[in-house]
Structures are given as C-alpha cells and as structure tokens.
Enzyme design. Structure first.
Site, mmCIF file in Angstrom:
data_model
loop_
_atom_site.group_PDB
_atom_site.id
_atom_site.type_symbol
_atom_site.label_atom_id
_atom_site.label_comp_id
_atom_site.label_asym_id
_atom_site.label_seq_id
_atom_site.Cartn_x
_atom_site.Cartn_y
_atom_site.Cartn_z
ATOM 1 N N CYS A 195 0.840 -1.193 0.000
ATOM 2 C CA CYS A 195 0.000 0.000 0.000
ATOM 3 C C CYS A 195 0.878 1.248 0.000
ATOM 4 O O CYS A 195 1.998 1.244 0.489
ATOM 5 C CB CYS A 195 -0.957 0.045 1.178
ATOM 6 S SG CYS A 195 -2.064 -1.362 1.335
ATOM 7 N N ARG A 243 5.871 -0.908 -4.207
ATOM 8 C CA ARG A 243 5.397 -1.487 -2.958
ATOM 9 C C ARG A 243 4.350 -2.568 -3.203
ATOM 10 O O ARG A 243 4.040 -3.348 -2.305
ATOM 11 C CB ARG A 243 4.813 -0.396 -2.056
ATOM 12 C CG ARG A 243 5.833 0.620 -1.608
ATOM 13 C CD ARG A 243 5.187 1.808 -0.936
ATOM 14 N NE ARG A 243 4.614 1.470 0.359
ATOM 15 C CZ ARG A 243 5.264 1.526 1.504
ATOM 16 N NH1 ARG A 243 6.537 1.894 1.512
ATOM 17 N NH2 ARG A 243 4.683 1.235 2.636
ATOM 18 N N TRP A 285 -3.121 -2.716 -1.484
ATOM 19 C CA TRP A 285 -2.777 -4.132 -1.621
ATOM 20 C C TRP A 285 -3.763 -4.893 -0.740
ATOM 21 O O TRP A 285 -3.788 -4.699 0.469
ATOM 22 C CB TRP A 285 -1.341 -4.364 -1.173
ATOM 23 C CG TRP A 285 -0.772 -5.713 -1.477
ATOM 24 C CD1 TRP A 285 -0.336 -6.174 -2.681
ATOM 25 C CD2 TRP A 285 -0.526 -6.768 -0.548
ATOM 26 N NE1 TRP A 285 0.157 -7.441 -2.571
ATOM 27 C CE2 TRP A 285 0.053 -7.838 -1.265
ATOM 28 C CE3 TRP A 285 -0.747 -6.929 0.825
ATOM 29 C CZ2 TRP A 285 0.415 -9.045 -0.657
ATOM 30 C CZ3 TRP A 285 -0.386 -8.120 1.432
ATOM 31 C CH2 TRP A 285 0.185 -9.169 0.681
ATOM 32 N N ASN A 296 -3.125 2.580 5.486
ATOM 33 C CA ASN A 296 -2.268 1.397 5.394
ATOM 34 C C ASN A 296 -2.303 0.688 6.733
ATOM 35 O O ASN A 296 -2.315 1.338 7.779
ATOM 36 C CB ASN A 296 -0.818 1.777 5.085
ATOM 37 C CG ASN A 296 -0.644 2.366 3.707
ATOM 38 O OD1 ASN A 296 -1.540 2.345 2.880
ATOM 39 N ND2 ASN A 296 0.533 2.910 3.457
ATOM 40 N N GLY A 297 -2.242 -0.629 6.724
ATOM 41 C CA GLY A 297 -2.224 -1.387 7.969
ATOM 42 C C GLY A 297 -3.440 -2.282 8.103
ATOM 43 O O GLY A 297 -4.178 -2.515 7.141
ATOM 44 N N GLU A 346 18.450 -18.212 -1.540
ATOM 45 C CA GLU A 346 18.135 -16.901 -2.093
ATOM 46 C C GLU A 346 17.957 -16.965 -3.606
ATOM 47 O O GLU A 346 17.054 -16.316 -4.164
ATOM 48 C CB GLU A 346 19.246 -15.907 -1.731
ATOM 49 C CG GLU A 346 19.125 -14.534 -2.365
ATOM 50 C CD GLU A 346 17.869 -13.782 -1.966
ATOM 51 O OE1 GLU A 346 17.562 -12.776 -2.624
ATOM 52 O OE2 GLU A 346 17.188 -14.176 -0.989
ATOM 53 N N LYS A 367 14.516 -15.882 -5.618
ATOM 54 C CA LYS A 367 14.445 -14.899 -6.696
ATOM 55 C C LYS A 367 13.683 -15.449 -7.894
ATOM 56 O O LYS A 367 12.868 -14.759 -8.499
ATOM 57 C CB LYS A 367 15.851 -14.471 -7.130
ATOM 58 C CG LYS A 367 16.520 -13.497 -6.208
ATOM 59 C CD LYS A 367 15.807 -12.157 -6.214
ATOM 60 C CE LYS A 367 16.044 -11.422 -4.916
ATOM 61 N NZ LYS A 367 15.265 -11.924 -3.782
ATOM 62 N N GLU A 392 9.998 -15.614 -7.067
ATOM 63 C CA GLU A 392 9.365 -14.300 -6.918
ATOM 64 C C GLU A 392 8.974 -13.686 -8.251
ATOM 65 O O GLU A 392 7.879 -13.113 -8.375
ATOM 66 C CB GLU A 392 10.328 -13.342 -6.201
ATOM 67 C CG GLU A 392 10.436 -13.545 -4.709
ATOM 68 C CD GLU A 392 11.404 -12.548 -4.092
ATOM 69 O OE1 GLU A 392 11.026 -11.918 -3.089
ATOM 70 O OE2 GLU A 392 12.537 -12.402 -4.601
ATOM 71 N N HIS A 430 18.587 -37.372 0.980
ATOM 72 C CA HIS A 430 17.538 -37.456 1.992
ATOM 73 C C HIS A 430 16.197 -36.967 1.473
ATOM 74 O O HIS A 430 15.358 -36.499 2.247
ATOM 75 C CB HIS A 430 17.950 -36.668 3.231
ATOM 76 C CG HIS A 430 19.174 -37.195 3.880
ATOM 77 N ND1 HIS A 430 19.180 -38.292 4.724
ATOM 78 C CD2 HIS A 430 20.475 -36.790 3.786
ATOM 79 C CE1 HIS A 430 20.408 -38.527 5.141
ATOM 80 N NE2 HIS A 430 21.223 -37.635 4.577
ATOM 81 N N LYS A 490 6.699 -4.598 -1.629
ATOM 82 C CA LYS A 490 8.094 -4.294 -1.312
ATOM 83 C C LYS A 490 8.333 -4.260 0.184
ATOM 84 O O LYS A 490 9.282 -4.832 0.693
ATOM 85 C CB LYS A 490 8.472 -2.938 -1.927
ATOM 86 C CG LYS A 490 9.940 -2.554 -1.694
ATOM 87 C CD LYS A 490 10.877 -3.541 -2.354
ATOM 88 C CE LYS A 490 12.330 -3.178 -2.146
ATOM 89 N NZ LYS A 490 13.224 -4.202 -2.695
#
Length: 610
Positions: free
Chosen positions: A2, A27, A75, A99-100, A483, A487, A490, A506, A605
């Site tokens: 947001c 964001r 969002w 926002n929140g 990581e 990526k 994402e 395993h 973000k």
C-alpha cells in the site's frame, strides 16, 4: 505494501498525488484512488481497480482540482481487489486512506451497523471513517472526531484524513506503519515512503508510533493522542530523484543488479579505515567491552534478509567463535526465546519497517537484550528503535525482489563480523589487513561477474520453460542457494527449491530427471570435492547441471557451456559474487516469460503488516 501520498499547499495537487503514487508502485498494489478538496470545499473522489494508468484514464473523465488532497494504492487484505474496496473511503464530511490492519474492525463495524450505518466495502478501513462520522454527529468537531476514532482502534495504521469541515488542512496519524512528512517551499507533503516526494523536497520528518500530524498551508503540528505536542527533528535525505529512475535500463531490477558494486562501496566506505585496516562502526554504538560481554548473538529477519542472516551466522561463528542463532521475524517472539543482557539481538531489514522484524525487536527490547539493526533507510522504525545501527547505503531499491539491498547486507554483516572478531582478539593485524583488502577488491570482481550477463541470458533462453529448478550449495553458499531459488520464484513464478547439497540423498534426489535444471554453487575449499560428488549424483540421473565454479572450470562438471567461472575471493565474501548470476538468471527468465519483473504478482516491497 500500500502507498499513501498527500499534499497541502499552494499548488494544484492532482499531478503531485498521481506522480507520487507512481513512485510507490514498487510497494505492490491492486487498486488506486485519489481524493481532492476542491475550491468550493467539496470532496471529489476518483478510484479504480487495477494499475495507476486506469486511474489516470478515469481522471480524464472525472477531473479533479484543488490544493489539498490524498491518494492511495491498495494491496488487498480485507476484501478482494475492486472499485468498491479501493481507497479513499468516505463517510459524511470525512475521507480517509489507510495502510495497515484494524484488528478490532469487526466489533466496531457491528456496533456502527447497530447505529444504522451501512457499509459499501469489505475493507477494515471503512470503519475508521464511519466511526469519525458517528462521533462528529454526536457533537465533536472534525479534529475530535478523528482523534476519538483512532483511540478506539486496535491494530496498525498509517492514515490521512480530509474533511469538508477542515477545508485548508489534513490530519495524519501513524501506529506501526510508516508515514513521513515532507517540508517543501510550496507546501507540505505526506507519504508512506521517501521516493514519492523526493522531486519536491528532501527535508523529511519521520512520524513516530502514536503521532498525529495536523497540516495546513501555513505549517504543521505533531501531537500524541493525548494532545501533547511532540517534537520531531527534520532530517535531510541524501537521495535524489534520479536515483529512483531507471536510468536507461528496461527494469528497475536490472538497474539495481548493476548498481551493486557501487552499493557495496558506499556501504563499506565510511566503515573501513584503509590507513589502519580497522573497521569503525560508530553508529552501531557497540564498544569492545560490550562485545566481550556477549554470550550469544541472534540474527533476526524475514525473506531475503533472513538469507543474509544465515550467511552472517557462518561469518560470525567462524571469525568470532561465538554462538549465533538465526530466526525468522515472524517466529521469533512466539517461541519464547532465551534472551539475557548478554544476548545481542541484531535485526535486518531493507526498509526498516518490516512488521514481523519490528515485533521481534520490540520483544528483545522488552526482555532487556542489547539490540542493534542493519537497515537501508535512515530514520526508519528499526533504526530508531534499536540502540545502534549499521546503514547499508544501497540507496532506494524500487524493484520488489531485493537485489542490491541483499548484497549490501552481506557486506554489512562482514564488517560487523570483522569488527567483533577484532574486539574479541580473534584476528591479528595481518588478518585485518587481508580482510580489508578483500573487501576493497570485491566491487571490481562484482563487475567481472556482471559482464557474464549474455551467457546467463543464454541459460535463461534454454531453461525458461522449465517447471521446476533445484539450487544446491554447501556451507556459506547454502543460504545463497535458498536466495537464488527465492528470486526465481518471486519474479518468474517457476517453482524452485534451494537445498544443502549434502541433503540430496535425503529426499530431493527423487525429483531429478532429464527435465530438472540443477544449479550448483561450487566454492573452492574443503567442501569442493563433496559438491562435485553431489553433482555426479545429479548427472547419473540425467539432471541438467548448470554450475557456478570458483576460480576456473572443472571438466568433472560437464562442458564449458554449462559452467560460469566466478572470481576467487575471501570465503566470507564469495556469497556476494555467487548471488549476482542467480539474480541475473531469475531476471532474464522472468523477462522471457513476460512476467511483471518489478512488481510481481501478490508481492509487496515493504511488508508492514503481520
């Protein structure tokens, strides 16, 4: 997640608000809207589901004009993406953006419905403005109505409120969600992040939890919910608007990948004394005596920053011989961690506003632990909460998928590890000099890796249609495998997993077949031959190996076409060099698949809610 933009001043605000929203697109959002108090004191609202471009088209059909306004990108949390759920929301003379998350919104909504109020959205935000109207109709003025509404809310919020009863002003408030004021020559600005207002001013006031800001054309005043004035010192941000532009790159992510050598230089420049080879972390406020008292270190973060913490564990334990635990911010405070005044808690966040990480830091503070932060944003919540800080100086990172912030965090952790090792007497002068030289040489080696872009693009073309990827690493490169897989997930939406290569037998080995690309991270040293054996296990099952090999190619790993050579560096800095090809591979695959690289679906973000 947001975005909020607001303006009170002398200029027409429509362009300021829309351009501000565009600078907050990184964001993540699914709808957008704008509210302006026009010259006749009438509130005009235009909002729409979808991208800001859709809102701009609606504004052509429904133009707005005025010198006081607020805008928002949403969002979805409560309620699906739709025009009705988009902000701003209005009730009576009040309009709000938020926002929140309002935790007690269901109880408040039920009470208001009993009073006869009807709701037009599924959002928790609408209760704020309905509650303000209810208090106003009971006899409170516009200010008392907003403050009274906020007092009844539980949860997190950054809000901006306009009222036709307050034609020349705006009310803003913050609780556990970032909100800043910009002090300009032609007015006052409000935003949830710095890039939104950088074209107009670099003088920023960071609101603290519990702050209310009253803005007019003539000035501002900050109070708490009890009406007591709060003094907040303006800060000057050294970013400029060009730093937040693409500078000729197709995407922000690609630009930020290529900015990594400079971000690394900027991160170590002020901390590394090249004359003495000493690391100086003055803002960390951690003395040699403080370090000597430590029995344990906790590194806590979320997402990509969590992977940086995992790398940091290898650095700190190897250099300092002190136990290090790594925790997810979302899990830390719920597992009743064992903390004392000899336990150092270090939280890491790009934005400095990550809600789960902030909650973990608050837990550490409440339990009496010395607490520090590694963040990228000066004056952010974590930087203010912690007793000391290391700034990563990566500049604004616009792409949702973190790149330069991650490698800057790795360098910050390296500096922190060397600093602690020196304080503990674990390294001598010769080692300090070598560690300093390794760091100075790192940006040049990063440029070498960046020059491999075309070869990595070739790999992307070859494997862009794969449905699954496996990333393998050992030791300090295991977190880099995690990581790299993150990526790819994402931004390309390909399923990918990172594994410690020794865990192949395993379980994961069952997935290997001729359709499975396997990316192996091959660092020279005591683990190298073991990694070669793991690669052979993949080859024996017809898996497609792509190898990043340190120093020189290895015939045992296949043809030269399936290997990229990574320059040799310190074992502790190798994760920086191995990370870059993984970022480029994810980027090029995503571009070829046609996904939204800078704003991948469902992601934001700065995750400022739990």
């Amino acid at each position: 997640m947001c975005g909020i933009v607001g303006y009170v001043g002398k200029m027409d605000c429509r362009g300021i608000l829309v351009e501000g929203l565009k600078r907050l697109e990184y964001r993540g959002y699914d709808s957008a809207g704008i509210a302006v108090l026009d010259p006749s004191n009438d509130l005009k609202i235009v909002r729409s589901q979808g991208k800001i471009a859709v809102l701009e088209e609606r504004l052509k059909e429904e133009p707005v004009s005025g010198t006081v306004g607020i805008a928002h990108t949403r969002w979805a949390t409560h309620g699906k993406p739709s025009d009705e759920n988009a902000h701003p929301h209005r009730s009576g003379p009040f309009v709000v953006v938020h926002n929140g998350i309002i935790e007690n919104y269901a109880d408040v909504k039920t009470r208001l419905e009993r009073e006869g109020y009807t709701f037009s959205s599924q959002t928790d935000t609408e209760v704020i403005v309905k509650l303000a109207e209810s208090l106003w109709r009971s006899g409170a003025d516009h200010r008392e109505s907003v403050v009274g509404a906020l007092r009844q809310l539980r949860g997190s919020y950054a809000v901006a409120v306009l009222s036709s009863e307050n034609p020349g002003g705006m009310i803003a408030a913050r609780k556990e969600s970032p909100l800043i004021l910009g002090l300009g020559e032609d007015g006052y600005y409000l935003a949830s992040d710095v890039p939104a207002i950088l074209p107009y001013t670099n003088r920023i006031v960071y609101l603290e939890d519990g702050d209310l800001a009253y803005l007019t054309r003539d000035g501002y005043r900050i109070e708490n919910l009890a009406g007591e004035e709060q003094i907040r010192i303006p800060q000057t941000i050294d970013w400029n608007p060009v730093m937040a532009e693409k500078a000729g790159y197709k995407h922000f992510m690609l630009k930020e990948i290529h900015e990594q050598p400079q971000a690394v230089i900027d991160t170590f420049r002020s901390a590394l004394d090249l004359n003495t080879q000493m690391v100086r972390l003055d803002e960390l406020k951690l003395s040699k005596e403080d370090v000597l008292r430590l029995e344990r270190i906790y590194l806590v973060a979320c997402g990509t920053s969590y992977h940086a913490c995992m790398v940091g564990k290898y650095m700190l334990e190897s250099m300092c011989r002190i136990p290090v635990e790594v925790d997810l911010g979302s899990e830390f405070r719920y597992r009743n961690p064992v903390i004392s005044d000899r336990t150092l808690l270090v939280v890491i966040s790009q934005s400095g506003e990550t809600a789960d990480t902030r909650a973990a830091l608050a837990e550490g503070i409440a339990r009496g632990a010395p607490c520090r932060a590694i963040v990228n944003v000066v004056g952010s919540s974590l930087a203010r909460m912690a007793e000391g800080v290391i700034y990563t100086h990566a500049g604004p990172e616009i792409g949702v998928a973190s790149t330069k912030a991650f490698t800057a965090q790795l360098v910050a952790l390296y500096l922190f590890s060397v600093y602690c090792a020196d304080a503990l007497g674990c390294i001598g002068r010769d080692e300090l000099a070598r560690y300093a030289q390794d760091l100075v040489e790192l940006p040049g080696k990063m440029e070498e890796v960046l020059s491999l872009g075309e070869r990595i693009r070739g790999w992307a073309r070859q494997y862009m249609h794969a449905s699954d990827f496996l990333y393998l690493g050992r030791g300090i490169l295991y977190p880099v495998a995690l990581e790299g897989a993150l990526k790819l997930k994402e931004i390309s939406y390909i399923h990918a997993e990172g594994y410690a290569a020794g865990e192949m037998k395993h379980g994961p080995i069952a997935l290997i077949d001729e359709n499975m690309p396997v990316l192996a991270l091959m660092q020279r040293g005591e683990m190298y031959e073991k990694m070669v054996s793991n690669v052979q296990e993949v080859v024996a099952r017809d898996g497609q190996i792509l190898a990043l090999v340190e120093e020189h190619p290895d015939a045992k790993l296949g043809s030269a076409d399936t290997q990229l050579v990574i320059p040799k560096t310190s074992p502790w800095l190798a994760p920086v060099l191995f990370t870059i090809p993984l970022q480029l591979l994810a980027y090029h695959i995503a571009v070829l698949r046609g996904t939204d690289v800078d704003q991948p679906r469902n992601l934001a973000k700065s995750v400022t809610v739990e």
